[in-house]
Design a protein around this motif. Structure first.
Motif, short mmCIF file in Angstrom:
data_model
loop_
_atom_site.label_atom_id
_atom_site.label_comp_id
_atom_site.label_asym_id
_atom_site.label_seq_id
_atom_site.Cartn_x
_atom_site.Cartn_y
_atom_site.Cartn_z
N GLU A 57 0.83 -1.21 0.00
CA GLU A 57 0.00 0.00 0.00
C GLU A 57 0.86 1.25 0.00
O GLU A 57 0.56 2.24 -0.67
N ILE A 83 -5.10 0.69 -4.10
CA ILE A 83 -5.26 0.82 -2.65
C ILE A 83 -6.73 0.66 -2.26
O ILE A 83 -7.07 -0.02 -1.29
N LYS A 85 -9.06 -1.00 -3.58
CA LYS A 85 -9.58 -2.36 -3.72
C LYS A 85 -9.32 -3.20 -2.48
O LYS A 85 -10.19 -3.94 -2.02
N LYS A 86 -8.10 -3.13 -1.95
CA LYS A 86 -7.74 -4.02 -0.84
C LYS A 86 -7.08 -3.29 0.33
O LYS A 86 -6.76 -3.91 1.34
N GLY A 87 -6.87 -2.02 0.18
CA GLY A 87 -6.09 -1.29 1.18
C GLY A 87 -6.82 -1.06 2.49
O GLY A 87 -8.03 -1.21 2.60
N LYS A 88 -6.03 -0.66 3.49
CA LYS A 88 -6.57 -0.38 4.83
C LYS A 88 -6.00 0.92 5.40
O LYS A 88 -6.73 1.79 5.82
N LYS A 89 -4.67 1.03 5.38
CA LYS A 89 -4.01 2.15 6.05
C LYS A 89 -4.04 3.45 5.24
O LYS A 89 -4.00 4.53 5.80
N HIS A 90 -4.08 3.34 3.93
CA HIS A 90 -3.94 4.53 3.08
C HIS A 90 -5.21 4.86 2.31
O HIS A 90 -5.16 5.51 1.26
N LEU A 91 -6.35 4.45 2.82
CA LEU A 91 -7.61 4.69 2.11
C LEU A 91 -7.93 6.18 1.99
O LEU A 91 -8.33 6.66 0.92
N LYS A 121 -17.86 5.60 3.41
CA LYS A 121 -17.06 4.47 3.88
C LYS A 121 -16.19 4.80 5.09
O LYS A 121 -16.01 3.98 5.98
N LEU A 122 -15.64 6.00 5.08
CA LEU A 122 -14.68 6.37 6.13
C LEU A 122 -15.28 7.28 7.19
O LEU A 122 -14.58 7.71 8.10
#
Length: 338
Positions: A57, A83, A85-91, A121-122
């Motif tokens: 990421e 990012i 699609k599968k990211g977590k930390k850098h959304l 989402k966030l």
């Protein structure tokens, strides 16, 4: 056999550690190049890093930033999507980069959709609301822009740009009190910039605009633009009366600076004491007014006024000569903002 397995495990661990170390170094060198404006060179290092960790990421994010620097917005979006699609930390930064890239490509409507999706989402984040608001301004959807500037302020009260645009929008719409409130807060955050000069002029104009002096200096006309039954109609009338009071005998020898302090204090106290109404749920009453009511009823009102007008040389000199008062105000303010 166990010894052989142990040796193989140690070798594998050593290789992994070395690869991780190499990956980190490549990213660090890439960042150094990016910060120097050498975006192509930075991308080369990030691509080498991706050969070590193909799904990183961090590498996707950094490479998207460098493509953004090159104004290659298609590749910016490409790596942001990896990012998302599968990211977590850098959304969060990925959404911001993608939305900004789409906007700069002239696809502002799509950019708006991206920021809306990110907010859903966030949850709340002032940067998402701010960027969405800016896009709405570009689409001339001022009401929607104001909604999200307000949400940005509530998420991060120290985000000066959101106060700045709330002041500008409400000044343009001739909403005197909201324009004043946003201006007073912006100048508390950003008192010395080019933007501060612009907002200081808005502040003065909204404090002074309702009063006209006739041919005989004793004749003063008060002009009200607002409906007296509106949310702030009564307060606008009080502001006009305060401005007109500058002309009375007891105030004739006072400086503009002195009168500004006195009238700001009176305004803040009036706002704090204003009777409850159905509109008290708005950001103006729930966020701005409580803060200014505290300042107006504190011993720091003069210091506050000098601080927000330090673009004026006389205020700057006053602050330099009253360091103890300034320190006391900052300590008090720090406690109030917690």
């Amino acid at each position: 056999m166990k010894k052989i397995i142990g040796i193989l495990f140690l070798c594998t661990a050593a290789i992994s550690a070395q690869e991780a170390n190499n990956f980190t170094k490549l990213i660090e060198v890439g960042i150094v190049n990016h910060d120097k404006g050498k975006y192509k060179e930075a991308i080369e290092f990030y691509e080498k890093a991706l050969k070590i960790q193909p799904n990183s990421e961090l590498a996707f994010y950094e490479i998207s930033l460098s493509y953004f620097g090159l104004k290659d917005y298609k590749n910016t979006i490409k790596y942001c999507n990896k990012i998302l699609k599968k990211g977590k930390k850098h959304l969060l930064p990925a959404y911001i980069n993608k939305g900004s890239a789409l906007d700069l490509m002239g696809k502002t409507k799509r950019s708006i959709k991206v920021f809306k999706e990110a907010i859903e989402k966030l949850e709340n984040n002032y940067l998402l609301h701010f960027n969405l608001a800016i896009n709405y301004l570009k689409m001339n959807e001022t009401d929607n822009a104001e909604i999200h500037f307000k949400k940005a302020v509530l998420d991060n009260p120290l985000h000066g740009s959101s106060h700045f645009y709330l002041a500008k929008i409400n000044h343009h719409n001739r909403n005197k009190v909201p324009a004043l409130l946003a201006s007073y807060y912006f100048l508390l955050i950003e008192p010395e910039t080019i933007r501060a000069s612009d907002i200081y002029n808005i502040l003065k104009e909204n404090l002074n605009s309702s009063v006209e002096e006739g041919e005989n200096e004793k004749n003063i006309t008060i002009n009200l633009n607002a409906d007296s039954s509106s949310e702030f109609g009564a307060i606008e009338l009080m502001i006009s009366v305060m401005e007109a009071s500058k002309k009375i005998e007891k105030n004739k020898d006072k400086s503009e600076s002195e009168l500004f302090v006195e009238n700001t204090e009176r305004l803040f106290k009036i706002l704090g004491d204003f009777p409850a109404s159905g509109n008290k749920k708005s950001i103006w009453w729930n966020f701005y007014v409580p803060m200014f009511s505290k300042i107006g009823n504190s011993k720091h009102i003069e210091t506050y006024c000098k601080f927000i007008t330090q673009i004026d040389t006389k205020s700057k000199i006053w602050l330099e000569n009253n360091e103890d008062k300034m320190k006391s105000f900052i300590n008090w303010l720090d406690k109030e903002l917690k």
